[in-house]
Design a protein around this motif. Structure first.
Motif, PDB file in Angstrom:
ATOM      1  N   PHE A  19       3.133  25.167   3.284  1.00  0.00           N
ATOM      2  CA  PHE A  19       2.515  26.481   3.131  1.00  0.00           C
ATOM      3  C   PHE A  19       2.720  27.321   4.385  1.00  0.00           C
ATOM      4  N   SER A  20       2.774  26.629   5.529  1.00  0.00           N
ATOM      5  CA  SER A  20       2.977  27.303   6.807  1.00  0.00           C
ATOM      6  C   SER A  20       3.389  26.245   7.821  1.00  0.00           C
ATOM      7  N   LYS A  21       3.572  26.654   9.063  1.00  0.00           N
ATOM      8  CA  LYS A  21       3.899  25.700  10.118  1.00  0.00           C
ATOM      9  C   LYS A  21       2.715  24.793  10.441  1.00  0.00           C
ATOM     10  N   LYS A  22       1.535  25.170   9.927  1.00  0.00           N
ATOM     11  CA  LYS A  22       0.338  24.396  10.241  1.00  0.00           C
ATOM     12  C   LYS A  22      -0.130  23.495   9.107  1.00  0.00           C
ATOM     13  N   PHE A  23       0.274  23.771   7.867  1.00  0.00           N
ATOM     14  CA  PHE A  23      -0.302  23.022   6.751  1.00  0.00           C
ATOM     15  C   PHE A  23       0.759  22.711   5.702  1.00  0.00           C
ATOM     16  N   SER A  24       0.765  21.464   5.260  1.00  0.00           N
ATOM     17  CA  SER A  24       1.686  21.036   4.206  1.00  0.00           C
ATOM     18  C   SER A  24       1.017  19.985   3.342  1.00  0.00           C
ATOM     19  N   ILE A  25       1.530  19.848   2.130  1.00  0.00           N
ATOM     20  CA  ILE A  25       1.028  18.826   1.218  1.00  0.00           C
ATOM     21  C   ILE A  25       2.215  18.009   0.697  1.00  0.00           C
ATOM     22  N   GLY A  26       1.912  16.867   0.106  1.00  0.00           N
ATOM     23  CA  GLY A  26       2.960  16.028  -0.454  1.00  0.00           C
ATOM     24  C   GLY A  26       2.399  15.077  -1.488  1.00  0.00           C
ATOM     25  N   GLY A  27       3.280  14.392  -2.153  1.00  0.00           N
ATOM     26  CA  GLY A  27       2.851  13.421  -3.148  1.00  0.00           C
ATOM     27  C   GLY A  27       4.058  12.751  -3.775  1.00  0.00           C
ATOM     28  N   GLY A  28       3.781  11.899  -4.747  1.00  0.00           N
ATOM     29  CA  GLY A  28       4.871  11.224  -5.414  1.00  0.00           C
ATOM     30  C   GLY A  28       4.386  10.254  -6.468  1.00  0.00           C
ATOM     31  N   LEU A  29       5.327   9.563  -7.069  1.00  0.00           N
ATOM     32  CA  LEU A  29       5.045   8.546  -8.074  1.00  0.00           C
ATOM     33  C   LEU A  29       5.335   7.165  -7.492  1.00  0.00           C
ATOM     34  N   ARG A  30       4.561   6.183  -7.942  1.00  0.00           N
ATOM     35  CA  ARG A  30       4.727   4.801  -7.498  1.00  0.00           C
ATOM     36  C   ARG A  30       5.189   3.953  -8.689  1.00  0.00           C
ATOM     37  N   PHE A  31       6.434   3.564  -8.674  1.00  0.00           N
ATOM     38  CA  PHE A  31       6.950   2.676  -9.712  1.00  0.00           C
ATOM     39  C   PHE A  31       6.849   1.242  -9.184  1.00  0.00           C
ATOM     40  N   ILE A  32       5.906   0.489  -9.732  1.00  0.00           N
ATOM     41  CA  ILE A  32       5.582  -0.844  -9.235  1.00  0.00           C
ATOM     42  C   ILE A  32       6.154  -1.898 -10.168  1.00  0.00           C
ATOM     43  N   TYR A  33       6.959  -2.792  -9.593  1.00  0.00           N
ATOM     44  CA  TYR A  33       7.447  -3.951 -10.340  1.00  0.00           C
ATOM     45  C   TYR A  33       6.864  -5.212  -9.716  1.00  0.00           C
ATOM     46  N   ASN A  34       6.246  -6.039 -10.548  1.00  0.00           N
ATOM     47  CA  ASN A  34       5.668  -7.308 -10.095  1.00  0.00           C
ATOM     48  C   ASN A  34       6.327  -8.465 -10.822  1.00  0.00           C
ATOM     49  N   HIS A  40       4.671  -0.830 -13.783  1.00  0.00           N
ATOM     50  CA  HIS A  40       3.659   0.182 -14.050  1.00  0.00           C
ATOM     51  C   HIS A  40       3.810   1.327 -13.046  1.00  0.00           C
ATOM     52  N   VAL A  41       3.160   2.462 -13.342  1.00  0.00           N
ATOM     53  CA  VAL A  41       3.322   3.666 -12.536  1.00  0.00           C
ATOM     54  C   VAL A  41       1.977   4.112 -11.975  1.00  0.00           C
ATOM     55  N   GLY A  42       1.969   4.463 -10.691  1.00  0.00           N
ATOM     56  CA  GLY A  42       0.818   5.081 -10.037  1.00  0.00           C
ATOM     57  C   GLY A  42       1.266   6.356  -9.338  1.00  0.00           C
ATOM     58  N   TYR A  43       0.468   6.822  -8.383  1.00  0.00           N
ATOM     59  CA  TYR A  43       0.816   8.050  -7.668  1.00  0.00           C
ATOM     60  C   TYR A  43       0.291   7.985  -6.240  1.00  0.00           C
ATOM     61  N   ASN A  44       0.788   8.884  -5.391  1.00  0.00           N
ATOM     62  CA  ASN A  44       0.253   9.030  -4.043  1.00  0.00           C
ATOM     63  C   ASN A  44       0.168  10.505  -3.672  1.00  0.00           C
ATOM     64  N   LEU A  45      -0.800  10.847  -2.822  1.00  0.00           N
ATOM     65  CA  LEU A  45      -1.044  12.213  -2.384  1.00  0.00           C
ATOM     66  C   LEU A  45      -1.152  12.249  -0.869  1.00  0.00           C
ATOM     67  N   ALA A  46      -0.819  13.401  -0.266  1.00  0.00           N
ATOM     68  CA  ALA A  46      -0.870  13.507   1.200  1.00  0.00           C
ATOM     69  C   ALA A  46      -1.073  14.958   1.611  1.00  0.00           C
ATOM     70  N   ALA A  47      -1.678  15.145   2.786  1.00  0.00           N
ATOM     71  CA  ALA A  47      -1.837  16.472   3.373  1.00  0.00           C
ATOM     72  C   ALA A  47      -1.851  16.342   4.886  1.00  0.00           C
ATOM     73  N   THR A  48      -1.250  17.313   5.570  1.00  0.00           N
ATOM     74  CA  THR A  48      -1.203  17.329   7.035  1.00  0.00           C
ATOM     75  C   THR A  48      -1.564  18.718   7.540  1.00  0.00           C
ATOM     76  N   PHE A  49      -2.383  18.757   8.582  1.00  0.00           N
ATOM     77  CA  PHE A  49      -2.793  20.017   9.217  1.00  0.00           C
ATOM     78  C   PHE A  49      -2.523  19.927  10.710  1.00  0.00           C
ATOM     79  N   HIS A  50      -1.856  20.957  11.254  1.00  0.00           N
ATOM     80  CA  HIS A  50      -1.560  21.034  12.690  1.00  0.00           C
ATOM     81  C   HIS A  50      -2.366  22.188  13.297  1.00  0.00           C
ATOM     82  N   PRO A  51      -3.529  21.914  13.884  1.00  0.00           N
ATOM     83  CA  PRO A  51      -4.288  22.989  14.531  1.00  0.00           C
ATOM     84  C   PRO A  51      -3.510  23.637  15.672  1.00  0.00           C
ATOM     85  N   LYS A  83      -4.702   3.189  -7.331  1.00  0.00           N
ATOM     86  CA  LYS A  83      -4.653   1.822  -7.824  1.00  0.00           C
ATOM     87  C   LYS A  83      -3.649   1.746  -8.966  1.00  0.00           C
ATOM     88  N   VAL A  84      -3.127   0.562  -9.191  1.00  0.00           N
ATOM     89  CA  VAL A  84      -2.161   0.347 -10.267  1.00  0.00           C
ATOM     90  C   VAL A  84      -2.610  -0.867 -11.065  1.00  0.00           C
TER      91      VAL A  84
END
Length: 422
Positions: A155-170, A202-213, A226-227
Motif C-alpha cells: 500500500f505504501s513504503k510503510k505498510f504491506s500485506i500478503g498471504g497464500g495457500l498451503r497445499f499439504i501432503y502427508n 489438503h489445503v489451508g491458507y496463510n496471512l501476513a502484514a508488515t508495518f514500518h514506522p 490449521k489443516v
C-alpha cells in the motif's frame, strides 16, 4: 510384571516423536531461519520471506530471488529410565534426515509480488526396539510436505500485506509388534503385529502484514491456518499363536488428524550494521484432541479391540519466544546468532513413548558470504536441548503406564543454502 491384556493393546497411529520444536512442528525451513533460531518474521530480506512473511516480499529489490537449501538433521537417542524396574529401561534409535527446501520471490508487478516455497513443517520418525516401549511405539514415520504459493501487495513504503495457500501432503507409516515374553504375558498368543500406511492432501491458507514506522523498525504479524487431514491407506493386523493365525485383518483404514494453526508477532530493529529480532509464536495444539483410527469393520469386543478405541490426547496451546541477531561484518560477510525457548504442549496424563516431549532451548549460528552481486552462499547450525521430564501416568485401563524419566533429548541440524538473484 503386570499382564498386558489383548483388549487394551493400543497403537498410536502416525504421530512421530520430534525433538526439534514443541509437539511435532519443525520451525526452521531456510538457511537464514536456521541461523537465528526461527526469529525470522519481521526481518526477512531473502526469498524465504515467501514462506515466513510474504508481506515482506514488497520490500525486496526489484529482481527475482531464489534459495535452495538442504538441512541435515540428527536426532539423538532418547533415554528412558523406569522407577519400577531396570527391565523397563529403553533408548530410542538415533535418526538422520535430509530435508531440501526451496523459496522463490518475484520482482515487482504494479505493487504485487509473488512467491513459492516447498518446506517440511511437520513430521519425522521415532523407533523403539525394547519390548516395553515397542508395545505402543515401535516405529512411527510422518512426512509432511508443504507447497506454498504466496503474494504480497504494497500500500505504501510503510505498510504491506500478503498471504497464500498451503497445499499439504502427508504420508505416514507405522509398524508395531508385541511378543509374548517374561515382561508381558499375552498367552495364548505369541505375538501381535501391525503395519499401517496412509496419506492425504489438503489445503489451508496463510496471512501476513508488515508495518514500518520508520526505516529501522519493522512490526509484523503472520497466521498459518490449521489443516484437517483424513489419512487414508492400508492396514494389516495379525494375532499369532506360533505359526497359527488366530485373527487377521488386511483392509482399508483412515485417521482424521489436525495440523495446528500458528500465530506470530514479531519486531525487528536495525542499528548501523546490526539487526535484532524478537518473535513470539502461538501454536494452537488444543485442536489436537484425540486419535481415532477407523477400519472397514468394528473390532470392539475382539482381540483387536484396543485398535478400535479413540486415544485421548488433549494437548494445550503452547508459546515460543525466539531471538535473532544479524550482523553485517563487511560488504561480503554476514553472521547470525539465535536463541529460542519452546514450550511443551503435551500434558503428563497423555504423554507416551511416541512423543516424549518437554520444554526445549534452541541455540543457533550462521554465516553468509556474498560471492558475487547475485550469488550468496550460507551455512547455519542449530542445537536443541530438550529438558529431562519425569512422567507418571496410566493412559489406558489395564495397561502398565509410564513411571520414569526421559532424558538426553537433543537435536543437531546443519543447513547449507544458495541464494541467487536474477
Amino acid at each position: 510384571m503386570k499382564t498386558l491384556p489383548l483388549c487394551f493393546f493400543k497403537l498410536l497411529f502416525f504421530i512421530p516423536s520430534v525433538t526439534f520444536a514443541s509437539g511435532f512442528h519443525i520451525p526452521n525451513q531456510s538457511v537464514v531461519a536456521m541461523g537465528i533460531a526461527g526469529a525470522h518474521v519481521a526481518y526477512t530480506p531473502g526469498p524465504d520471506s515467501a514462506y515466513y512473511n510474504p508481506a515482506n516480499m514488497s520490500y525486496h529489490s526489484d529482481s527475482w530471488k531464489m534459495e535452495g537449501s538442504l538441512t541435515t538433521l540428527y536426532l539423538s537417542p532418547i533415554n528412558y529410565s523406569d522407577n519400577r524396574s531396570p527391565l523397563l529401561y529403553g533408548s530410542s534409535e538415533p535418526e538422520l534426515f535430509f530435508l531440501p527446501q526451496l523459496h522463490i520471490a518475484s520482482k515487482d508487478y504494479h505493487d504485487f509480488r509473488f512467491g513459492f516455497s516447498i518446506t517440511y513443517p511437520f513430521g519425522l520418525t521415532k523407533r523403539w526396539e525394547q519390548p516395553f516401549q515397542a508395545a505402543t511405539a515401535r516405529r512411527y514415520k510422518l512426512i509432511t510436505i508443504e507447497g506454498n504459493p504466496s503474494f504480497s501487495y504494497s500500500f505504501s513504503k510503510k505498510f504491506s500485506i500478503g498471504g497464500g495457500l498451503r497445499f499439504i501432503y502427508n504420508d505416514g507409516e507405522v509398524g508395531s509388534s508385541l511378543e509374548n515374553s517374561s515382561l508381558f504375558s499375552i498367552s495364548p498368543l505369541s505375538s501381535l503385529t501391525s503395519n499401517i500406511e496412509g496419506n492425504d492432501i489438503h489445503v489451508g491458507y496463510n496471512l501476513a502484514a508488515t508495518f514500518h514506522p520508520n526505516n529501522n523498525l519493522s512490526l509484523a504479524a503472520t497466521f498459518r491456518s490449521k489443516v484437517e487431514l483424513d489419512l487414508e491407506g492400508e492396514a494389516s493386523l495379525k494375532a499369532l499363536a506360533g505359526p497359527i493365525s488366530l485373527m487377521d485383518y488386511s483392509g482399508k483404514g483412515n485417521l482424521a488428524i489436525t495440523l495446528p494453526a500458528i500465530f506470530s508477532l514479531a519486531s525487528s530493529y536495525t542499528f548501523n550494521n546490526v539487526t535484532f529480532e524478537v518473535t513470539w509464536n502461538r501454536t494452537y495444539w488444543s485442536s489436537f484432541e484425540r486419535l481415532d483410527f477407523q477400519f472397514e469393520q468394528s473390532f470392539l469386543g475382539t482381540t483387536f479391540d484396543g485398535f478400535d478405541r479413540a486415544i485421548v490426547k488433549s494437548w494445550h496451546d503452547s508459546d515460543a519466544l525466539r531471538f535473532g541477531i544479524t550482523y553485517e561484518v563487511t560488504s561480503k560477510f554476514k553472521t547470525t546468532l539465535g536463541f529460542a525457548y519452546d514450550e511443551n504442549p503435551v500434558p503428563e496424563s497423555t504423554l507416551g513413548f511416541e512423543l516424549p516431549d518437554s520444554n526445549a532451548f534452541m541455540y543457533s549460528a550462521g554465516l553468509q558470504y556474498k560471492h558475487t552481486e547475485n550469488l550468496i552462499l550460507a551455512l547455519s547450525y542449530s542445537y536443541q536441548d530438550v529438558t529431562s521430564r519425569s512422567v507418571s501416568n496410566n493412559r489406558f485401563d489395564q495397561l502398565p503406564g509410564i513411571d520414569g524419566v526421559f532424558k538426553d533429548i537433543e537435536a543437531h541440524a546443519i543447513t547449507f543454502g544458495v541464494v541467487y538473484n536474477f
